[in-house]
Scaffold this motif. Structure first.
Motif, PDB file in Angstrom:
ATOM      1  N   ARG A  32       0.834  -1.204   0.000  1.00  9.23           N
ATOM      2  CA  ARG A  32       0.000   0.000   0.000  1.00  9.23           C
ATOM      3  C   ARG A  32       0.867   1.252   0.000  1.00  9.23           C
ATOM      4  N   ASP A  33       1.910   1.275   0.828  1.00  7.99           N
ATOM      5  CA  ASP A  33       2.820   2.431   0.865  1.00  7.99           C
ATOM      6  C   ASP A  33       3.464   2.651  -0.496  1.00  7.99           C
ATOM      7  N   ARG A  34       3.878   1.580  -1.122  1.00 10.47           N
ATOM      8  CA  ARG A  34       4.577   1.675  -2.415  1.00 10.47           C
ATOM      9  C   ARG A  34       3.618   2.073  -3.529  1.00 10.47           C
ATOM     10  N   PHE A  35       2.386   1.510  -3.506  1.00 12.28           N
ATOM     11  CA  PHE A  35       1.432   1.770  -4.588  1.00 12.28           C
ATOM     12  C   PHE A  35       0.663   3.073  -4.394  1.00 12.28           C
ATOM     13  N   GLY A  36       0.121   3.295  -3.210  1.00 11.04           N
ATOM     14  CA  GLY A  36      -0.709   4.476  -2.959  1.00 11.04           C
ATOM     15  C   GLY A  36      -2.169   4.109  -2.859  1.00 11.04           C
ATOM     16  N   ARG A  37      -3.025   5.060  -3.190  1.00 11.36           N
ATOM     17  CA  ARG A  37      -4.477   4.848  -3.096  1.00 11.36           C
ATOM     18  C   ARG A  37      -4.938   3.831  -4.134  1.00 11.36           C
ATOM     19  N   ASN A  38      -6.176   3.359  -3.938  1.00 11.71           N
ATOM     20  CA  ASN A  38      -6.819   2.402  -4.833  1.00 11.71           C
ATOM     21  C   ASN A  38      -6.302   0.979  -4.645  1.00 11.71           C
ATOM     22  N   LEU A  39      -5.756   0.706  -3.459  1.00 16.67           N
ATOM     23  CA  LEU A  39      -5.326  -0.645  -3.111  1.00 16.67           C
ATOM     24  C   LEU A  39      -6.018  -1.018  -1.802  1.00 16.67           C
ATOM     25  N   ALA A  40      -6.972  -1.938  -1.892  1.00 18.52           N
ATOM     26  CA  ALA A  40      -7.735  -2.361  -0.714  1.00 18.52           C
ATOM     27  C   ALA A  40      -6.982  -3.454   0.031  1.00 18.52           C
ATOM     28  N   LEU A  41      -6.979  -3.368   1.365  1.00 22.11           N
ATOM     29  CA  LEU A  41      -6.399  -4.407   2.209  1.00 22.11           C
ATOM     30  C   LEU A  41      -7.532  -5.154   2.909  1.00 22.11           C
ATOM     31  N   VAL A  42      -7.653  -6.420   2.619  1.00 18.37           N
ATOM     32  CA  VAL A  42      -8.669  -7.269   3.236  1.00 18.37           C
ATOM     33  C   VAL A  42      -7.927  -8.205   4.184  1.00 18.37           C
ATOM     34  N   GLY A  43      -7.902  -7.830   5.460  1.00 15.37           N
ATOM     35  CA  GLY A  43      -7.154  -8.582   6.451  1.00 15.37           C
ATOM     36  C   GLY A  43      -8.020  -9.562   7.213  1.00 15.37           C
ATOM     37  N   GLN A  44      -7.583 -10.810   7.236  1.00 13.65           N
ATOM     38  CA  GLN A  44      -8.302 -11.845   7.977  1.00 13.65           C
ATOM     39  C   GLN A  44      -8.465 -11.461   9.441  1.00 13.65           C
ATOM     40  N   ASP A  45      -7.398 -10.992  10.074  1.00 15.87           N
ATOM     41  CA  ASP A  45      -7.481 -10.641  11.499  1.00 15.87           C
ATOM     42  C   ASP A  45      -8.543  -9.583  11.755  1.00 15.87           C
ATOM     43  N   ASN A  46      -8.592  -8.572  10.915  1.00 18.92           N
ATOM     44  CA  ASN A  46      -9.571  -7.505  11.107  1.00 18.92           C
ATOM     45  C   ASN A  46     -10.998  -8.034  10.971  1.00 18.92           C
ATOM     46  N   LEU A  47     -11.265  -8.753   9.900  1.00 24.81           N
ATOM     47  CA  LEU A  47     -12.641  -9.219   9.682  1.00 24.81           C
ATOM     48  C   LEU A  47     -13.049 -10.306  10.675  1.00 24.81           C
ATOM     49  N   ARG A  48     -12.150 -11.227  10.975  1.00 26.46           N
ATOM     50  CA  ARG A  48     -12.490 -12.327  11.867  1.00 26.46           C
ATOM     51  C   ARG A  48     -12.508 -11.892  13.327  1.00 26.46           C
ATOM     52  N   ARG A  49     -11.426 -11.235  13.773  1.00 25.97           N
ATOM     53  CA  ARG A  49     -11.292 -10.919  15.201  1.00 25.97           C
ATOM     54  C   ARG A  49     -11.975  -9.628  15.606  1.00 25.97           C
ATOM     55  N   ILE A  50     -11.933  -8.604  14.758  1.00 27.64           N
ATOM     56  CA  ILE A  50     -12.493  -7.293  15.122  1.00 27.64           C
ATOM     57  C   ILE A  50     -13.963  -7.176  14.702  1.00 27.64           C
TER      58      ILE A  50
END
Length: 184
Positions: A32-50
């Motif tokens: 994400r840092d290298r690419f910039g905007r328009n890159l979605a992060l779908v994190g298992q920990d966030n969706l499952r645990r949070i």
């Protein structure tokens, strides 16, 4: 039943898997840092645990939520990184379907870090709360050696690859290094 293709020919889907403390979240953040905007992060920990506050079990609701979230982001034109431990016996069907039905470039990476290196990396984390919550015993219990997807679609990245090298490799192999970011 008709197959519903996802994303577009221009979107990129990146799946990052590996054991706890293998560097998945760091690689995703680096992309994400290298690419910039328009890159979605779908994190298992966030969706499952949070979001769901759910345990990681076969057939759990988070599996479908991860797939739906990734599809939604791809359909909305976002390049998408799905990252997590994502044990093969629980998540393979969803991940392989996601890759199969994505219209654009899809690449899957497995960060293959030996247990002893996993323990060292975890111990070096700067977050005392994380270190207290996740012990070496947890890491040993969760660890699965080379838990690869059965279809053989993953590129193995070994522990000798630095964070920067891994990010640059994925940028290059997915073509993200030649795609302009869109400021939404």
């Amino acid at each position: 039943m008709a197959v519903v293709m996802g994303g577009t020919e221009e979107t990129r889907l990146i799946v990052l898997r590996g054991n706890s403390a293998s560097g998945k979240s760091s690689v995703a953040a680096g992309l994400r840092d290298r690419f910039g905007r328009n890159l979605a992060l779908v994190g298992q920990d966030n969706l499952r645990r949070i979001v769901l506050r759910e345990r990681d079990r076969p057939g759990a609701a988070n599996i479908g939520l991860i797939g739906m979230t990734a599809r939604y982001a791809l359909d909305a034109g976002f390049h998408t990184v799905v990252e997590g431990i994502l044990y093969a016996d629980r998540y393979a069907a969803m991940l392989e379907c996601l890759v199969r039905e994505h219209q654009g470039v899809s690449r899957c990476y497995y960060l293959d870090v030996p247990l002893h290196e996993t323990l060292l990396r975890h111990a070096a984390k700067p977050d005392p709360a994380c270190l207290a919550q996740v012990t070496d015993q947890h890491l040993r219990e969760w660890y699965r050696e080379r838990d690869l997807l059965p279809s053989g679609i993953e590129t193995i990245v070994d522990a000798s690859s630095t964070l920067n090298d891994t990010v640059e490799r994925i940028m290059r192999e997915t073509g993200l290094d030649k795609v302009p970011a869109i400021d939404r």
